[in-house]
Motif scaffolding. Structure first.
Motif, PDB file in Angstrom:
ATOM      1  N   GLN A  57       0.839  -1.192   0.000  1.00 51.87           N
ATOM      2  CA  GLN A  57       0.000   0.000   0.000  1.00 51.87           C
ATOM      3  C   GLN A  57       0.873   1.241   0.000  1.00 51.87           C
ATOM      4  O   GLN A  57       1.973   1.230   0.524  1.00 51.87           O
ATOM      5  N   GLU A  58       0.345   2.309  -0.557  1.00 57.49           N
ATOM      6  CA  GLU A  58       1.041   3.589  -0.487  1.00 57.49           C
ATOM      7  C   GLU A  58       0.864   4.159   0.915  1.00 57.49           C
ATOM      8  O   GLU A  58      -0.149   3.926   1.561  1.00 57.49           O
ATOM      9  N   PHE A  59       1.850   4.923   1.378  1.00 54.22           N
ATOM     10  CA  PHE A  59       1.716   5.579   2.660  1.00 54.22           C
ATOM     11  C   PHE A  59       2.456   6.905   2.623  1.00 54.22           C
ATOM     12  O   PHE A  59       3.230   7.164   1.720  1.00 54.22           O
ATOM     13  N   TRP A  60       2.194   7.745   3.625  1.00 56.38           N
ATOM     14  CA  TRP A  60       2.870   9.035   3.718  1.00 56.38           C
ATOM     15  C   TRP A  60       3.337   9.257   5.144  1.00 56.38           C
ATOM     16  O   TRP A  60       2.807   8.684   6.088  1.00 56.38           O
ATOM     17  N   VAL A  66       1.826   9.859  10.517  1.00 59.74           N
ATOM     18  CA  VAL A  66       1.972   8.856   9.454  1.00 59.74           C
ATOM     19  C   VAL A  66       0.579   8.395   9.035  1.00 59.74           C
ATOM     20  O   VAL A  66      -0.385   8.550   9.771  1.00 59.74           O
ATOM     21  N   SER A  67       0.506   7.817   7.848  1.00 58.07           N
ATOM     22  CA  SER A  67      -0.792   7.347   7.352  1.00 58.07           C
ATOM     23  C   SER A  67      -1.164   6.022   8.018  1.00 58.07           C
ATOM     24  O   SER A  67      -0.317   5.305   8.537  1.00 58.07           O
ATOM     25  N   LYS A  68      -2.462   5.716   7.982  1.00 57.48           N
ATOM     26  CA  LYS A  68      -2.942   4.458   8.556  1.00 57.48           C
ATOM     27  C   LYS A  68      -2.368   3.249   7.821  1.00 57.48           C
ATOM     28  O   LYS A  68      -2.153   2.199   8.423  1.00 57.48           O
ATOM     29  N   THR A  69      -2.113   3.404   6.522  1.00 57.71           N
ATOM     30  CA  THR A  69      -1.566   2.275   5.772  1.00 57.71           C
ATOM     31  C   THR A  69      -0.170   1.911   6.279  1.00 57.71           C
ATOM     32  O   THR A  69       0.176   0.736   6.347  1.00 57.71           O
ATOM     33  N   TYR A  70       0.618   2.919   6.657  1.00 51.46           N
ATOM     34  CA  TYR A  70       1.943   2.642   7.233  1.00 51.46           C
ATOM     35  C   TYR A  70       1.789   1.911   8.562  1.00 51.46           C
ATOM     36  O   TYR A  70       2.515   0.947   8.848  1.00 51.46           O
ATOM     37  N   GLU A  73       0.986  -1.678   7.935  1.00 49.88           N
ATOM     38  CA  GLU A  73       2.198  -2.423   7.556  1.00 49.88           C
ATOM     39  C   GLU A  73       3.046  -2.742   8.785  1.00 49.88           C
ATOM     40  O   GLU A  73       3.568  -3.847   8.928  1.00 49.88           O
TER      41      GLU A  73
END
Length: 197
Positions: A57-60, A66-70, A73
């Motif tokens: 997933q992409e993250f920022w 930080v993003s939830k996707t990070y 992960e």
């Protein structure tokens, strides 16, 4: 005649002086600007831990956010290393987790991980964890839901729903584990999480 020569030389020196001062001022402003750019770029650099697997997933990351996707992960990475253990990979998994632990809690966490590892090795158990859901909605807390299976040989000796709670902090993009706890899942807790989303 002499006065004209003197005046020409004086005008020439004044022009050179003004030109020199103008160039010096421009260069000083340029140096100050470049120093500002270097300082701002240095402060914005971050050391970001990337789980050693393919990121799906992409993250920022921006400062301490930080993003939830990070977070998802990182939840998968921590749960994989903590709850997918065999006697062959146990020590490697401990080292993977200890790189993320806050220095204040390092020794305490290391002792707990070694105790868990010794239990697995002494009893010849293989432990696997199957992730079913990850909740990263609460700041500073990631909850990983799933099934933990303890296997000896080819027989499953224990299988139950567990919740892995990871307390963390983010410091300039660096993911730091403050505490990890595992508890048995209550029958409806995962359904409640899905309903809240």
């Amino acid at each position: 005649m002499l006065f004209d020569k003197y005046k020409n030389k004086m005008d020439k020196y004044l022009l050179e002086n003004i030109t020199f001062r103008t160039i010096t001022l421009i260069l000083s402003i340029l140096i100050a600007f470049l120093v500002w750019i270097i300082v701002s770029r240095t402060d914005s650099q971050k050391v970001v831990f990337m789980p050693p697997k393919i990121i799906n997933q992409e993250f920022w990351i921006a400062g301490n956010e930080v993003s939830k996707t990070y977070l998802h992960e990182m939840g998968q990475f921590v749960s994989f290393n903590l709850l997918n253990i065999t006697k062959e990979n146990a020590n490697n998994n401990i080292e993977n987790l200890l790189t993320l632990v806050d220095s204040k809690f390092y020794n305490e966490v290391k002792i707990k991980l070694l105790q868990q590892t010794n239990y697995i090795i002494d009893n010849a158990i293989s432990r696997t964890f199957f992730v079913s859901a990850i909740d990263a909605d609460t700041k500073g807390l990631i909850k990983v839901f799933g099934v933990v299976k303890d296997i000896i040989g080819d027989k499953v000796i224990d299988s139950n729903q567990q919740i892995l709670s990871i307390n963390y902090s983010i410091n300039q993009g660096r993911f730091i584990i403050n505490n990890i706890s595992i508890e048995k899942e209550k029958p409806n807790s995962q359904k409640e999480v899905k309903e809240e989303k």
